[in-house]
Design a protein around this motif. Sequence first.
Motif, PDB file in Angstrom:
ATOM      1  N   VAL A 156       0.853  -1.192   0.000  1.00 46.99           N
ATOM      2  CA  VAL A 156       0.000   0.000   0.000  1.00 46.99           C
ATOM      3  C   VAL A 156       0.888   1.241   0.000  1.00 46.99           C
ATOM      4  O   VAL A 156       1.740   1.391   0.882  1.00 46.99           O
ATOM      5  N   PRO A 157       0.751   2.121  -0.973  1.00 41.96           N
ATOM      6  CA  PRO A 157       1.565   3.353  -0.984  1.00 41.96           C
ATOM      7  C   PRO A 157       1.091   4.302   0.117  1.00 41.96           C
ATOM      8  O   PRO A 157       0.098   4.997  -0.033  1.00 41.96           O
ATOM      9  N   ALA A 158       1.826   4.320   1.220  1.00 43.09           N
ATOM     10  CA  ALA A 158       1.354   5.001   2.432  1.00 43.09           C
ATOM     11  C   ALA A 158       1.865   6.420   2.575  1.00 43.09           C
ATOM     12  O   ALA A 158       1.193   7.268   3.165  1.00 43.09           O
ATOM     13  N   SER A 159       3.067   6.681   2.065  1.00 46.92           N
ATOM     14  CA  SER A 159       3.648   8.021   2.176  1.00 46.92           C
ATOM     15  C   SER A 159       4.513   8.254   0.945  1.00 46.92           C
ATOM     16  O   SER A 159       5.429   7.467   0.670  1.00 46.92           O
ATOM     17  N   PRO A 160       4.249   9.310   0.159  1.00 48.80           N
ATOM     18  CA  PRO A 160       4.882   9.454  -1.151  1.00 48.80           C
ATOM     19  C   PRO A 160       6.378   9.753  -1.060  1.00 48.80           C
ATOM     20  O   PRO A 160       6.884  10.221  -0.048  1.00 48.80           O
ATOM     21  N   GLY A 161       7.042   9.483  -2.162  1.00 48.59           N
ATOM     22  CA  GLY A 161       8.478   9.728  -2.266  1.00 48.59           C
ATOM     23  C   GLY A 161       9.223   8.447  -2.558  1.00 48.59           C
ATOM     24  O   GLY A 161       8.664   7.344  -2.511  1.00 48.59           O
ATOM     25  N   GLU A 162      10.495   8.593  -2.892  1.00 45.20           N
ATOM     26  CA  GLU A 162      11.329   7.444  -3.236  1.00 45.20           C
ATOM     27  C   GLU A 162      12.652   7.543  -2.493  1.00 45.20           C
ATOM     28  O   GLU A 162      13.225   8.627  -2.351  1.00 45.20           O
ATOM     29  N   TYR A 163      13.131   6.396  -1.997  1.00 48.20           N
ATOM     30  CA  TYR A 163      14.395   6.389  -1.256  1.00 48.20           C
ATOM     31  C   TYR A 163      15.076   5.053  -1.471  1.00 48.20           C
ATOM     32  O   TYR A 163      14.433   3.994  -1.477  1.00 48.20           O
ATOM     33  N   GLU A 164      16.388   5.101  -1.621  1.00 46.74           N
ATOM     34  CA  GLU A 164      17.198   3.899  -1.791  1.00 46.74           C
ATOM     35  C   GLU A 164      18.175   3.795  -0.629  1.00 46.74           C
ATOM     36  O   GLU A 164      18.840   4.771  -0.269  1.00 46.74           O
ATOM     37  N   GLY A 165      18.245   2.619  -0.022  1.00 47.49           N
ATOM     38  CA  GLY A 165      19.145   2.445   1.116  1.00 47.49           C
ATOM     39  C   GLY A 165      19.217   0.998   1.563  1.00 47.49           C
ATOM     40  O   GLY A 165      18.750   0.089   0.872  1.00 47.49           O
ATOM     41  N   ILE A 166      19.807   0.801   2.740  1.00 51.88           N
ATOM     42  CA  ILE A 166      20.009  -0.541   3.285  1.00 51.88           C
ATOM     43  C   ILE A 166      18.777  -0.969   4.069  1.00 51.88           C
ATOM     44  O   ILE A 166      18.274  -0.234   4.921  1.00 51.88           O
ATOM     45  N   ALA A 167      18.290  -2.174   3.787  1.00 54.44           N
ATOM     46  CA  ALA A 167      17.139  -2.722   4.509  1.00 54.44           C
ATOM     47  C   ALA A 167      17.597  -3.263   5.854  1.00 54.44           C
ATOM     48  O   ALA A 167      18.553  -4.043   5.924  1.00 54.44           O
ATOM     49  N   ARG A 168      16.933  -2.833   6.906  1.00 54.54           N
ATOM     50  CA  ARG A 168      17.250  -3.331   8.250  1.00 54.54           C
ATOM     51  C   ARG A 168      16.003  -4.015   8.804  1.00 54.54           C
ATOM     52  O   ARG A 168      15.007  -3.379   9.131  1.00 54.54           O
ATOM     53  N   LEU A 169      16.045  -5.342   8.870  1.00 52.89           N
ATOM     54  CA  LEU A 169      14.909  -6.109   9.354  1.00 52.89           C
ATOM     55  C   LEU A 169      14.855  -6.074  10.880  1.00 52.89           C
ATOM     56  O   LEU A 169      15.853  -6.362  11.553  1.00 52.89           O
TER      57      LEU A 169
ATOM     58  N   GLY B  75       7.557  12.787   6.407  1.00 56.00           N
ATOM     59  CA  GLY B  75       7.900  12.892   4.994  1.00 56.00           C
ATOM     60  C   GLY B  75       8.790  11.761   4.537  1.00 56.00           C
ATOM     61  O   GLY B  75       9.581  11.919   3.599  1.00 56.00           O
ATOM     62  N   LEU B  76       8.670  10.584   5.175  1.00 49.14           N
ATOM     63  CA  LEU B  76       9.468   9.422   4.793  1.00 49.14           C
ATOM     64  C   LEU B  76       8.693   8.570   3.789  1.00 49.14           C
ATOM     65  O   LEU B  76       7.527   8.264   4.015  1.00 49.14           O
ATOM     66  N   PRO B  77       9.320   8.147   2.699  1.00 47.34           N
ATOM     67  CA  PRO B  77       8.652   7.196   1.811  1.00 47.34           C
ATOM     68  C   PRO B  77       8.303   5.921   2.577  1.00 47.34           C
ATOM     69  O   PRO B  77       9.130   5.410   3.345  1.00 47.34           O
ATOM     70  N   ALA B  78       7.090   5.411   2.383  1.00 52.22           N
ATOM     71  CA  ALA B  78       6.671   4.217   3.119  1.00 52.22           C
ATOM     72  C   ALA B  78       5.719   3.387   2.283  1.00 52.22           C
ATOM     73  O   ALA B  78       4.855   3.914   1.587  1.00 52.22           O
ATOM     74  N   VAL B  79       5.911   2.073   2.369  1.00 46.71           N
ATOM     75  CA  VAL B  79       5.007   1.100   1.758  1.00 46.71           C
ATOM     76  C   VAL B  79       4.614   0.128   2.860  1.00 46.71           C
ATOM     77  O   VAL B  79       5.482  -0.466   3.505  1.00 46.71           O
ATOM     78  N   VAL B  80       3.331  -0.029   3.086  1.00 49.43           N
ATOM     79  CA  VAL B  80       2.848  -0.893   4.158  1.00 49.43           C
ATOM     80  C   VAL B  80       1.952  -1.978   3.571  1.00 49.43           C
ATOM     81  O   VAL B  80       1.621  -1.953   2.390  1.00 49.43           O
ATOM     82  N   GLY B  81       1.554  -2.949   4.427  1.00 55.93           N
ATOM     83  CA  GLY B  81       0.664  -4.006   3.978  1.00 55.93           C
ATOM     84  C   GLY B  81       1.260  -4.887   2.905  1.00 55.93           C
ATOM     85  O   GLY B  81       0.544  -5.444   2.068  1.00 55.93           O
ATOM     86  N   CYS B  82       2.593  -5.090   2.919  1.00 50.09           N
ATOM     87  CA  CYS B  82       3.257  -5.890   1.887  1.00 50.09           C
ATOM     88  C   CYS B  82       3.110  -7.396   2.117  1.00 50.09           C
ATOM     89  O   CYS B  82       3.329  -8.181   1.203  1.00 50.09           O
ATOM     90  N   MET B  83       2.807  -7.778   3.332  1.00 46.58           N
ATOM     91  CA  MET B  83       2.608  -9.150   3.779  1.00 46.58           C
ATOM     92  C   MET B  83       3.904  -9.956   3.804  1.00 46.58           C
ATOM     93  O   MET B  83       4.314 -10.453   4.844  1.00 46.58           O
ATOM     94  N   GLU B  84       4.610 -10.070   2.652  1.00 49.13           N
ATOM     95  CA  GLU B  84       5.772 -10.955   2.623  1.00 49.13           C
ATOM     96  C   GLU B  84       7.100 -10.198   2.662  1.00 49.13           C
ATOM     97  O   GLU B  84       8.154 -10.777   2.436  1.00 49.13           O
ATOM     98  N   ALA B  85       7.098  -8.898   2.972  1.00 49.92           N
ATOM     99  CA  ALA B  85       8.331  -8.115   2.899  1.00 49.92           C
ATOM    100  C   ALA B  85       9.419  -8.671   3.819  1.00 49.92           C
ATOM    101  O   ALA B  85      10.581  -8.788   3.415  1.00 49.92           O
ATOM    102  N   THR B  86       9.083  -9.005   5.054  1.00 50.10           N
ATOM    103  CA  THR B  86      10.111  -9.483   5.991  1.00 50.10           C
ATOM    104  C   THR B  86      10.642 -10.861   5.609  1.00 50.10           C
ATOM    105  O   THR B  86      11.698 -11.267   6.079  1.00 50.10           O
TER     106      THR B  86
END
Length: 538
Positions: free
Chosen positions: A438-451, A505-516
Amino acid sequence: MTRYGMNIFPSAFKRGFQEGTARYGMMLDYIEYAAVNGFAYNCAHVVGAPPEATAPPPKWIFKLLTRFHPQVRQRVQAAKAAFEQKLWRADLKQWDESWKPALARTYQALQSVDPTQLSLEDLIAHLNACRDALAEAIYYHHRLNPCALVPLGDFLVQAQGWTGLEPQILLQLLQGATPVSIGAIGEIQQLAQTIHQHPEAASLLNSQQPAAEILQQIQAIPGAVGEAMNAYLNVVGLRVLTGYDVGDLYALDTPELLVETIRAALDTPVHQSVTDRLAEQTEKVRSAVPEEHRAEFDALLAEARLTYRIRDERGYLNDAWATGIARRALLAAGDRLTAAGKLEKPEHAVELTHDELIALLQGQPGPSAHELAEYFHYRTSKTIADAPVHLGTPPGSPPPDDWLPPASARMSRAMNVVLGHLFAAPGKQIEPKTIQGVPASPGEYEGIARLVLDLEDMAQVKEGDILVARMTAPSYNALLPMLGGIVTDRGGLLSHAAIVAREYGLPAVVGCMEATQAIPNGSRIRVNGTSGEVKILA
């Protein structure tokens, strides 16, 4: 859930929830909670429905109920009064002028007590007070459900009908309306400024000493620096950070995370305003509303903005704080029981009910150390993926809104749209190394994923990382100054992760289900909060 939490939560939740639904005339009476194999299950109870009902009756019977059933008729009239009188305004006033200040006084008094220094008798009295405070916190949180949700849902339903715009666009008009969602901004900004002006403190902060010692030594510096550190920790220190239960960590459990957050605050501005273009955005949306409805649009937006902050205030200023205070007291009791050989580790104390805890402290029989250790391991090694979604008959759909009288239908639509955006449908992986949510907060960001899957993972988060978690709690805003983006498995447009991301103002995607499951820890990813896509780059 912990056995302690499940012993306290259901009755306090039901009391608050039921009072709120009755006041606003909702057809949902209350939700019953029960623990099954440690997992919390709920069952909805509808006004006028027999306990065994699994679906609405036929339409003609339902229509008769709305006209002749005493309780249902009361709810119909109450829903009408709720909108006519704007009951949420009275609730907001009571929260601001009475409930919130009284709760803060209670929590400050309990927080000022060091439970490790108490006699046994005083510790038991403190544990009783913490239990009572936590129950009241849960009650007030859910008593305020309608205040937090009805004006917001009413605005979304009407505005979408008039404009056809996606809810993501409409929710951007609420940015800046919930200051609590950005956490202890004032305190950490003041701390960063004082450390900048104090070479000794800056040196300590960037040293290789253990994080807990860094915090303690800066606290001990006389004058402005020590005062600023104390003020910051007084706000964030005991709020639970990783969930909603006494088994979750509070900020002082993760000193490494606190130190990293403070370092990040020194390096970059803590919070950039995202409301600079709010007037322009509002006018753009307003222009899409038919002219004859614009005055009503303005009024509904004003009510939604007025109450939007309650969504997070009732958590961050209330049960997140009370839960952390109770956890600290339980750990202090756990220290004593561990020394007495009744627990294997202090943190196992959260697996005792309140009465069991008091009994063990008083030398009476109770669960064995081995039993509690086994339950602790079971609880901390399982997730909701290990439990069936339903027990017994799955719930049926609610009656169609057009079966209800006008005000009741309006109330139903408002609540349904909000609940739908709290708990979004699972996203789907649309191509290799791409996750859709779900596109929750607009914008784009590239970085390291921290689970962040386990409690210990919080300490790994570094400045600029993208937080990837199953879900977030209100107190996660303590680490938001460090983050570049947010991705969650669960939640929708009105989840805590989505709300705080929009405020920061952070880009955010939620409700991905399988992201982790799909995103490796430490991998490089790109988060697109406008399209709702997360790409795994390397």
